[in-house]
Design an enzyme around this catalytic site. Structure first.
Site, PDB file in Angstrom:
ATOM      1  N   GLU A 327       0.564   0.123  -1.487  1.00  0.00           N
ATOM      2  CA  GLU A 327       1.787  -0.402  -0.475  1.00  0.00           C
ATOM      3  C   GLU A 327       1.559  -2.155  -0.016  1.00  0.00           C
ATOM      4  OE1 GLU A 327       1.346   2.253   4.138  1.00  0.00           O
ATOM      5  OE2 GLU A 327       0.558   0.949   3.595  1.00  0.00           O
ATOM      6  N   CYS A 328       2.684  -1.780  -0.352  1.00  0.00           N
ATOM      7  CA  CYS A 328       3.020  -3.308  -0.791  1.00  0.00           C
ATOM      8  C   CYS A 328       1.995  -4.217  -1.564  1.00  0.00           C
ATOM      9  CB  CYS A 328       2.975  -3.856   0.084  1.00  0.00           C
ATOM     10  SG  CYS A 328       4.407  -6.017   0.653  1.00  0.00           S
TER      11      CYS A 328
END
Length: 436
Positions: A327-328
């Site tokens: 994530e990210c």
């Protein structure tokens, strides 16, 4: 029944977090059990709340969560003496289009739960106008009740007197006024406050904030103005499916942006979480059936991550047979390369072709609704995932097959689709909940 309050303000940067931490610690020193919550998609403030209260804090979010999920999360405050929900941005600030149960505004939570609001007002550069602002916030939405205000960064006794008189005329209670006090300023960086676990002196800082606020704010009056709240009985818990049974979770200063409610939901569903540190050159546990790399600050540690051969090779071996999701910041590390703020390019894991740069900074901020085109750990194609994106990286290349069709809160399609290749998947948004 716990005394309940929402700590909010007209805008960001006024002192909500400092006041929340100070009140929580001051009441803890009086022997009260305090439970904090964070309204909105913030993964940093809950760790500060936990440091102040010695109880885990979680996010509640009206755009991404339905009412039963929010009720389930806040029910943990049922055994506390005081419940404090820290708002985000200004009291009524949310997105233009309604989400699951609201727009993401702090006011949604205050109205939904019936918790009165304490406003932090910074009257710098004004006097009587501060009362007009507070009165406008009080009257803007009928279902939101204002308990009173705390003034912050008051310039002088004369300044305080002018503001107090105006607030009294407006019928608004003032619980206290804080003069400027640099010693309790919380350090910041580009994604917000420097994380609690990175600050060795965080306990002393919170203690000083509590001492200072107790000296200038009538804590008894604040408690007296609080609501009396009784948690609802909720049949359904969180609508969160763990990504696997045994989850290797990257967890250190580079990978720390995890919503606490997600980890709790995974554990509640029977999953086991096995943390490892990429910065310490550790590989994911070989007995895990999935690896999860959350967001954080990989751009501050890119050179070290690139040099940690055991971590990168172990991650590649893991991904040959089992799913890996980022994530990210975790997504960026799964990519081919990351260029730091100085323009130096660093080789990442190479499980995806993503290339990102912090030399060309551009803020990406907002809620995201993604419909999966392919599976990712814990979710099948067609699943509708709600999350939030906040980063300053620029995409130089995103060549792999898109993972999802992603919309912002207005319904517009965005370019940050996420990627998939083999067993690797990644998204720029941080998952908050799946639509039921």
């Amino acid at each position: 029944m716990p005394a309940s309050l929402v700590i909010s303000a007209p805008a960001s940067g006024v002192g909500k977090t400092t006041l929340t931490l100070a009140l929580a610690r001051a009441w803890r020193k009086r022997g009260l059990n305090v439970q904090c919550f964070k309204s909105g998609p913030d993964y940093i403030d809950p760790a500060f709340h936990a440091a102040a209260t010695e109880r885990a804090s979680v996010n509640v979010d009206s755009w991404a969560m339905d009412r039963s999920t929010i009720a389930h999360l806040v029910s943990r405050g049922g055994d506390a003496d005081v419940v404090l929900a820290e708002g985000s941005m200004g009291l009524f600030d949310g997105v233009a289009a309604r989400g699951v149960s609201g727009t993401g505004a702090t006011a949604d939570i205050a109205e939904m739960l019936g918790w009165p609001v304490v406003l932090v007002i910074d009257p710098s550069g004004q006097a009587q106008t501060a009362a007009a602002i507070a009165a406008g916030l009080r009257d803007y939405r009928a279902g939101v009740r204002l308990a009173g205000v705390v003034l912050n960064r008051v310039a002088s006794p004369r300044h305080e007197d002018l503001v107090r008189r105006a607030l009294k005329e407006a019928g608004i209670k003032v619980f206290g006024a804080l003069p400027r006090h640099a010693e309790i300023s919380l350090p910041k960086r580009h994604l917000g406050l420097v994380q609690a676990e990175e600050q060795a002196e965080i306990g002393k800082l919170i203690d000083e904030a509590a001492r200072f606020v107790a000296e200038h704010v009538d804590l008894d009056a604040v408690l007296h103005a609080a609501g009396k709240w009784s948690p609802q009985a909720v049949a359904n818990g969180l609508n969160v499916t763990p990504p696997g049974q045994r989850i290797a979770l990257a967890r250190d200063a580079a990978f720390s942006f995890v919503y606490p409610h997600m980890l709790e939901a995974w554990r509640a569903a029977g999953a086991e979480i096995v943390p490892f540190s990429p910065l310490a050159n550790e590989a994911p546990d070989a007995s895990a059936d999935v690896c999860w790399l959350p967001g954080g600050y990989p751009e501050l540690h890119a050179a070290k991550l690139a040099a940690n051969a055991r971590f990168r090779s172990g991650l590649r071996v893991f991904a040959e047979t089992r799913p890996v999701h980022g994530e990210c910041g975790g997504y960026m590390v799964l990519g081919a390369g990351l260029t730091d703020a100085d323009g130096i390019s660093h080789e990442m894991a190479g499980l995806l072709g993503l290339e990102t740069s912090f030399a060309k900074r551009r803020m990406h901020l907002g809620y995201r609704l993604a419909e999966l085109a392919a599976p990712m750990p814990g979710h099948q194609p067609g699943a509708r995932l709600r999350g939030h994106e906040f980063h300053y990286s620029t995409i130089l290349a995103q060549p792999d097959t898109p993972l999802a069709v992603v919309h912002d809160a207005t319904g517009a399609v965005i370019a940050e689709t996420g990627s998939r290749r083999g067993h690797a998947t990644g998204t720029f948004f941080h998952l908050i909940a799946e639509d039921r």
